[in-house]
Design a protein around this motif. Structure first.
Motif, PDB file in Angstrom:
ATOM      1  N   VAL A   1      -5.123  17.213  -6.212  1.00  0.00           N
ATOM      2  CA  VAL A   1      -3.782  17.766  -6.441  1.00  0.00           C
ATOM      3  C   VAL A   1      -3.499  18.905  -5.469  1.00  0.00           C
ATOM      4  O   VAL A   1      -2.423  18.978  -4.844  1.00  0.00           O
ATOM      5  N   ALA A   2      -4.482  19.817  -5.338  1.00  0.00           N
ATOM      6  CA  ALA A   2      -4.286  20.975  -4.468  1.00  0.00           C
ATOM      7  C   ALA A   2      -4.147  20.581  -3.000  1.00  0.00           C
ATOM      8  O   ALA A   2      -3.369  21.176  -2.250  1.00  0.00           O
ATOM      9  N   GLU A   3      -4.879  19.560  -2.593  1.00  0.00           N
ATOM     10  CA  GLU A   3      -4.889  19.153  -1.187  1.00  0.00           C
ATOM     11  C   GLU A   3      -3.592  18.465  -0.778  1.00  0.00           C
ATOM     12  O   GLU A   3      -3.073  18.684   0.331  1.00  0.00           O
ATOM     13  N   PHE A   4      -3.024  17.645  -1.689  1.00  0.00           N
ATOM     14  CA  PHE A   4      -1.904  16.795  -1.283  1.00  0.00           C
ATOM     15  C   PHE A   4      -0.620  17.042  -2.076  1.00  0.00           C
ATOM     16  O   PHE A   4       0.360  16.306  -1.904  1.00  0.00           O
ATOM     17  N   GLY A   5      -0.603  18.062  -2.929  1.00  0.00           N
ATOM     18  CA  GLY A   5       0.613  18.397  -3.653  1.00  0.00           C
ATOM     19  C   GLY A   5       1.045  17.318  -4.634  1.00  0.00           C
ATOM     20  O   GLY A   5       2.254  17.091  -4.823  1.00  0.00           O
ATOM     21  N   LEU A   6       0.092  16.670  -5.280  1.00  0.00           N
ATOM     22  CA  LEU A   6       0.415  15.602  -6.224  1.00  0.00           C
ATOM     23  C   LEU A   6       0.680  16.170  -7.616  1.00  0.00           C
ATOM     24  O   LEU A   6       0.374  17.331  -7.899  1.00  0.00           O
ATOM     25  N   THR A   7       1.243  15.346  -8.461  1.00  0.00           N
ATOM     26  CA  THR A   7       1.493  15.733  -9.854  1.00  0.00           C
ATOM     27  C   THR A   7       0.679  14.820 -10.753  1.00  0.00           C
ATOM     28  O   THR A   7       1.000  13.638 -10.916  1.00  0.00           O
TER      29      THR A   7
ATOM     30  N   SER B   1       0.858  -1.174   0.000  1.00  0.00           N
ATOM     31  CA  SER B   1       0.000   0.000   0.000  1.00  0.00           C
ATOM     32  C   SER B   1       0.896   1.225   0.000  1.00  0.00           C
ATOM     33  O   SER B   1       2.090   1.129   0.326  1.00  0.00           O
ATOM     34  N   VAL B   2       0.338   2.365  -0.389  1.00  0.00           N
ATOM     35  CA  VAL B   2       1.092   3.616  -0.370  1.00  0.00           C
ATOM     36  C   VAL B   2       0.228   4.693   0.253  1.00  0.00           C
ATOM     37  O   VAL B   2      -1.001   4.704   0.092  1.00  0.00           O
ATOM     38  N   THR B   3       0.877   5.591   1.000  1.00  0.00           N
ATOM     39  CA  THR B   3       0.141   6.726   1.538  1.00  0.00           C
ATOM     40  C   THR B   3       0.076   7.823   0.479  1.00  0.00           C
ATOM     41  O   THR B   3       0.882   7.857  -0.450  1.00  0.00           O
ATOM     42  N   VAL B   4      -0.874   8.729   0.644  1.00  0.00           N
ATOM     43  CA  VAL B   4      -0.974   9.858  -0.283  1.00  0.00           C
ATOM     44  C   VAL B   4       0.320  10.662  -0.258  1.00  0.00           C
ATOM     45  O   VAL B   4       0.806  11.110  -1.306  1.00  0.00           O
ATOM     46  N   ALA B   5       0.907  10.817   0.906  1.00  0.00           N
ATOM     47  CA  ALA B   5       2.152  11.594   1.020  1.00  0.00           C
ATOM     48  C   ALA B   5       3.271  10.961   0.210  1.00  0.00           C
ATOM     49  O   ALA B   5       4.118  11.670  -0.365  1.00  0.00           O
ATOM     50  N   GLU B   6       3.308   9.642   0.141  1.00  0.00           N
ATOM     51  CA  GLU B   6       4.364   8.956  -0.614  1.00  0.00           C
ATOM     52  C   GLU B   6       4.220   9.143  -2.123  1.00  0.00           C
ATOM     53  O   GLU B   6       5.170   8.885  -2.865  1.00  0.00           O
ATOM     54  N   LEU B   7       3.058   9.601  -2.569  1.00  0.00           N
ATOM     55  CA  LEU B   7       2.859   9.809  -4.005  1.00  0.00           C
ATOM     56  C   LEU B   7       3.412  11.149  -4.486  1.00  0.00           C
ATOM     57  O   LEU B   7       3.570  11.361  -5.690  1.00  0.00           O
ATOM     58  N   ALA B   8       3.707  12.041  -3.556  1.00  0.00           N
ATOM     59  CA  ALA B   8       4.257  13.336  -3.940  1.00  0.00           C
ATOM     60  C   ALA B   8       5.582  13.132  -4.678  1.00  0.00           C
ATOM     61  O   ALA B   8       6.447  12.367  -4.249  1.00  0.00           O
ATOM     62  N   GLY B   9       5.743  13.799  -5.804  1.00  0.00           N
ATOM     63  CA  GLY B   9       6.947  13.686  -6.607  1.00  0.00           C
ATOM     64  C   GLY B   9       6.872  12.623  -7.681  1.00  0.00           C
ATOM     65  O   GLY B   9       7.731  12.587  -8.576  1.00  0.00           O
ATOM     66  N   HIS B  10       5.893  11.748  -7.618  1.00  0.00           N
ATOM     67  CA  HIS B  10       5.709  10.747  -8.667  1.00  0.00           C
ATOM     68  C   HIS B  10       4.746  11.290  -9.736  1.00  0.00           C
ATOM     69  O   HIS B  10       3.788  12.001  -9.428  1.00  0.00           O
ATOM     70  N   ARG B  11       5.003  10.926 -10.985  1.00  0.00           N
ATOM     71  CA  ARG B  11       4.167  11.390 -12.106  1.00  0.00           C
ATOM     72  C   ARG B  11       2.971  10.447 -12.277  1.00  0.00           C
ATOM     73  O   ARG B  11       3.140   9.255 -12.518  1.00  0.00           O
TER      74      ARG B  11
END
Length: 311
Positions: A209-215, A179-189
């Motif tokens: 995207v705005a809530e968790f800084g995702l790309t 499993s992965v946390t939302v935070a661990e997805l930051a920086g991944h495309r």
């Protein structure tokens, strides 16, 4: 052509008497005579010859009788096609592989006696217009998108929250994770070429995207799910979001991984929309079925945008 006159003509032809036809139709014999006379004027021919025993069809009457009966059958079918409870329940599920389609399959298994027409409309505005015009009875949507409140005559209820999962190829850095946390997805495309600006799902992912800084990248043409899976399988730098109940099949050699997302789990909220004055009895049956079979929403540890209607 007056269908009541045609109906009266057929009744006289079957009864062989104007008086008997009047009794069968619960009208006066004078009314029967007037209707038949009006029909004869419209057609420009005589349909009956009166005899001591009653009424006999003329040659023209014999020629017209099978067509008259077909006219009455067509009229009955036309009325039945729109009579409440006699036409199929028409429901928009957005796409054939998603959770809404699965919910309707479950409903069909539970209620095989109910006729269904399942169709797929693109955006919420089109769906709402179709509901208000009577073209469809209900639609599954994520509502209400920011700045676009539903019209007052449209009812909605949130019926199902579907967790998002991460889909990766075998060489992706997160492919081995349970499993992965939302935070661990930051920086991944995260590549999602099917996101269309202005849709409710675009609004959902914009807030994610705005809530968790995702790309999230929606670049490139959308060639469909098969091309998406091929690219994800072959490109270690890319992953995509996939709803938990999205039905997909891929070649064994792709080695794709579906990985749960946690802390919190983003869930996509499915709501059912319908017109408040829709009388179709199967619509009530559908709403009751969804309320009884779909899990509750707003579960601890999940996330939805703040504009999503509560359950």
């Amino acid at each position: 052509m007056d269908l009541e006159a045609v109906r009266t003509f057929a009744a006289v032809a079957e009864a062989g008497q104007f008086r008997k036809a009047a009794d069968d139709l619960s009208i006066t014999q004078q009314a029967v005579s007037k209707r038949v006379a009006a029909l004869e004027r419209d057609l420009g021919v005589r349909l009956f010859t009166r005899t001591p025993r009653g009424a006999e069809l003329t040659i023209d009457g014999q020629a017209f009788l099978p067509h008259a009966r077909e006219l009455l059958r067509v009229a009955e079918r036309a009325v039945a096609s729109v009579r409440t409870g006699h036409r199929p329940l028409r429901v928009d599920v957005i796409n054939s592989r998603g959770a809404a389609s699965g919910l309707m399959r479950g409903f069909h298994r539970a209620h095989p006696e109910i006729d269904l027409d399942v169709l797929m409309l693109f955006d919420v505005e089109t769906a709402v217009t179709a509901i208000r015009s009577g073209a469809i009875d209900a639609s599954f949507r994520a509502v209400a998108a920011p700045g676009r409140p539903l019209p007052e005559d449209i009812e909605s209820v949130r019926v199902f929250d579907e967790p998002l999962q991460l889909l990766t190829g075998p060489a992706h850095a997160l492919a081995g994770a349970k499993s992965v946390t939302v935070a661990e997805l930051a920086g991944h495309r995260i590549w999602m070429p099917g996101i269309v600006p202005g849709t409710e799902w675009a609004a959902y992912y914009d807030d994610l995207v705005a809530e968790f800084g995702l790309t999230i990248e929606a670049t490139g043409p959308n060639f469909g799910s098969d091309a998406l899976l091929d690219t994800i399988a072959d490109t270690p730098a890319l992953a995509t979001f996939m709803s938990e109940q999205t039905r997909l099949v891929w070649p064994a050699g792709h080695g794709l991984r579906r990985i749960p997302v946690t802390d919190p789990t983003p869930v996509y909220p499915h709501s059912l929309l319908w017109h408040r004055d829709n009388p179709h009895p199967a619509l009530t049956t559908l709403r009751t079925h969804l309320a009884a079979t779909s899990p509750g929403g707003d579960t601890a540890g999940t996330w939805v945008p703040d504009w999503v209607l509560p359950r």
